[in-house]
Design an enzyme around this catalytic site. Structure first.
Site, PDB file in Angstrom:
ATOM      1  N   ASP A 170      -2.655  -9.015  31.429  1.00  0.00           N
ATOM      2  CA  ASP A 170      -2.161  -9.754  30.268  1.00  0.00           C
ATOM      3  C   ASP A 170      -3.235  -9.714  29.164  1.00  0.00           C
ATOM      4  O   ASP A 170      -4.432  -9.874  29.450  1.00  0.00           O
ATOM      5  CB  ASP A 170      -1.854 -11.203  30.667  1.00  0.00           C
ATOM      6  CG  ASP A 170      -1.015 -11.921  29.616  1.00  0.00           C
ATOM      7  OD1 ASP A 170       0.137 -12.273  29.923  1.00  0.00           O
ATOM      8  OD2 ASP A 170      -1.513 -12.128  28.494  1.00  0.00           O
ATOM      9  N   ASN A 187       9.319 -16.662  33.255  1.00  0.00           N
ATOM     10  CA  ASN A 187       9.901 -17.547  32.252  1.00  0.00           C
ATOM     11  C   ASN A 187      11.259 -17.015  31.822  1.00  0.00           C
ATOM     12  O   ASN A 187      11.478 -15.804  31.796  1.00  0.00           O
ATOM     13  CB  ASN A 187       8.975 -17.634  31.029  1.00  0.00           C
ATOM     14  CG  ASN A 187       7.646 -18.294  31.365  1.00  0.00           C
ATOM     15  OD1 ASN A 187       7.595 -19.242  32.143  1.00  0.00           O
ATOM     16  ND2 ASN A 187       6.564 -17.795  30.785  1.00  0.00           N
ATOM     17  N   GLU A 242       8.548 -15.247  25.777  1.00  0.00           N
ATOM     18  CA  GLU A 242       8.221 -14.646  24.475  1.00  0.00           C
ATOM     19  C   GLU A 242       8.662 -13.191  24.391  1.00  0.00           C
ATOM     20  O   GLU A 242       9.055 -12.717  23.338  1.00  0.00           O
ATOM     21  CB  GLU A 242       6.703 -14.692  24.236  1.00  0.00           C
ATOM     22  CG  GLU A 242       6.172 -16.084  23.965  1.00  0.00           C
ATOM     23  CD  GLU A 242       4.650 -16.105  23.934  1.00  0.00           C
ATOM     24  OE1 GLU A 242       4.029 -15.033  23.952  1.00  0.00           O
ATOM     25  OE2 GLU A 242       4.102 -17.217  23.899  1.00  0.00           O
ATOM     26  N   HIS A 265       9.460 -10.007  33.318  1.00  0.00           N
ATOM     27  CA  HIS A 265       8.103  -9.800  33.848  1.00  0.00           C
ATOM     28  C   HIS A 265       7.686 -11.019  34.656  1.00  0.00           C
ATOM     29  O   HIS A 265       8.063 -12.152  34.344  1.00  0.00           O
ATOM     30  CB  HIS A 265       7.104  -9.554  32.717  1.00  0.00           C
ATOM     31  CG  HIS A 265       7.146 -10.596  31.642  1.00  0.00           C
ATOM     32  ND1 HIS A 265       8.136 -10.629  30.685  1.00  0.00           N
ATOM     33  CD2 HIS A 265       6.330 -11.643  31.371  1.00  0.00           C
ATOM     34  CE1 HIS A 265       7.931 -11.653  29.874  1.00  0.00           C
ATOM     35  NE2 HIS A 265       6.843 -12.289  30.279  1.00  0.00           N
ATOM     36  N   MET A 266       6.901 -10.756  35.676  1.00  0.00           N
ATOM     37  CA  MET A 266       6.359 -11.817  36.521  1.00  0.00           C
ATOM     38  C   MET A 266       4.880 -11.964  36.190  1.00  0.00           C
ATOM     39  O   MET A 266       4.147 -10.973  36.118  1.00  0.00           O
ATOM     40  CB  MET A 266       6.537 -11.413  37.980  1.00  0.00           C
ATOM     41  CG  MET A 266       5.928 -12.369  38.977  1.00  0.00           C
ATOM     42  SD  MET A 266       6.155 -11.728  40.659  1.00  0.00           S
ATOM     43  CE  MET A 266       7.798 -12.323  41.015  1.00  0.00           C
ATOM     44  N   HIS A 267       4.444 -13.198  35.959  1.00  0.00           N
ATOM     45  CA  HIS A 267       3.028 -13.476  35.766  1.00  0.00           C
ATOM     46  C   HIS A 267       2.398 -13.711  37.135  1.00  0.00           C
ATOM     47  O   HIS A 267       2.899 -14.541  37.912  1.00  0.00           O
ATOM     48  CB  HIS A 267       2.817 -14.756  34.946  1.00  0.00           C
ATOM     49  CG  HIS A 267       3.344 -14.708  33.540  1.00  0.00           C
ATOM     50  ND1 HIS A 267       2.518 -14.599  32.450  1.00  0.00           N
ATOM     51  CD2 HIS A 267       4.613 -14.763  33.048  1.00  0.00           C
ATOM     52  CE1 HIS A 267       3.247 -14.615  31.337  1.00  0.00           C
ATOM     53  NE2 HIS A 267       4.519 -14.714  31.675  1.00  0.00           N
TER      54      HIS A 267
END
Ligand code: 5GP
Length: 121
Positions: A31, A88, A96, A101-103
């Protein structure tokens, strides 16, 4: 064909990023604004805007997000102490970039998930 996103450009290497893993289904990179010592994004190669847009055909890809997250967590040495995985969805979820996507966040004690609603919208 879906409109390109910043992440699809990273996946196709049109934009330079720190890619740490890539296969036919997903790509992982650091990130650009890390929230913890380890903050990796694991992104579906297919452009799926949100979790609301997934279909049964995407189940293998979504499962791959988890297996790759576990693999990277092990490589980063954070498996034992633990980490947090976050996806999210839409405005209230704080999304955003509209490309699933996975954090993968860890490398420190993250504490409890903050449960206070922000009523500023
Ligand atoms: P979201 O809020 O959509 O769940 O998370 C988007 C994430 O993408 C944020 O953590 C943000 O720092 C990250 N991000 C946004 N633009 C870029 C970029 O161009 N490169 C990288 N590596 N990360 C980005």
């Amino acid at each position: 064909m879906k409109k390109e996103t910043i992440f699809s450009k990273i996946i196709k290497r049109k934009i330079i990023s720190d890619i740490i893993y890539q296969d036919k289904l997903v790509t992982a990179f650091l990130d650009s604004n890390p929230q913890a010592p380890c903050h990796v994004l694991i992104v579906t190669n297919k452009i799926i805007p949100t979790i609301n847009d997934i279909t049964a055909d995407d189940e293998l890809t979504l499962g791959r997000l988890f297996t790759v997250a576990a693999k990277i967590a092990k490589q980063k040495g954070i498996s034992k102490n633990g980490y947090r995985l976050i996806i999210n969805c839409n405005k209230d979820g704080g999304q955003e970039i509209f490309h699933i996507h996975m954090h993968l966040i860890g490398g420190c004690s993250l504490g409890p998930i903050v449960s206070i609603c922000r009523n500023d919208n």
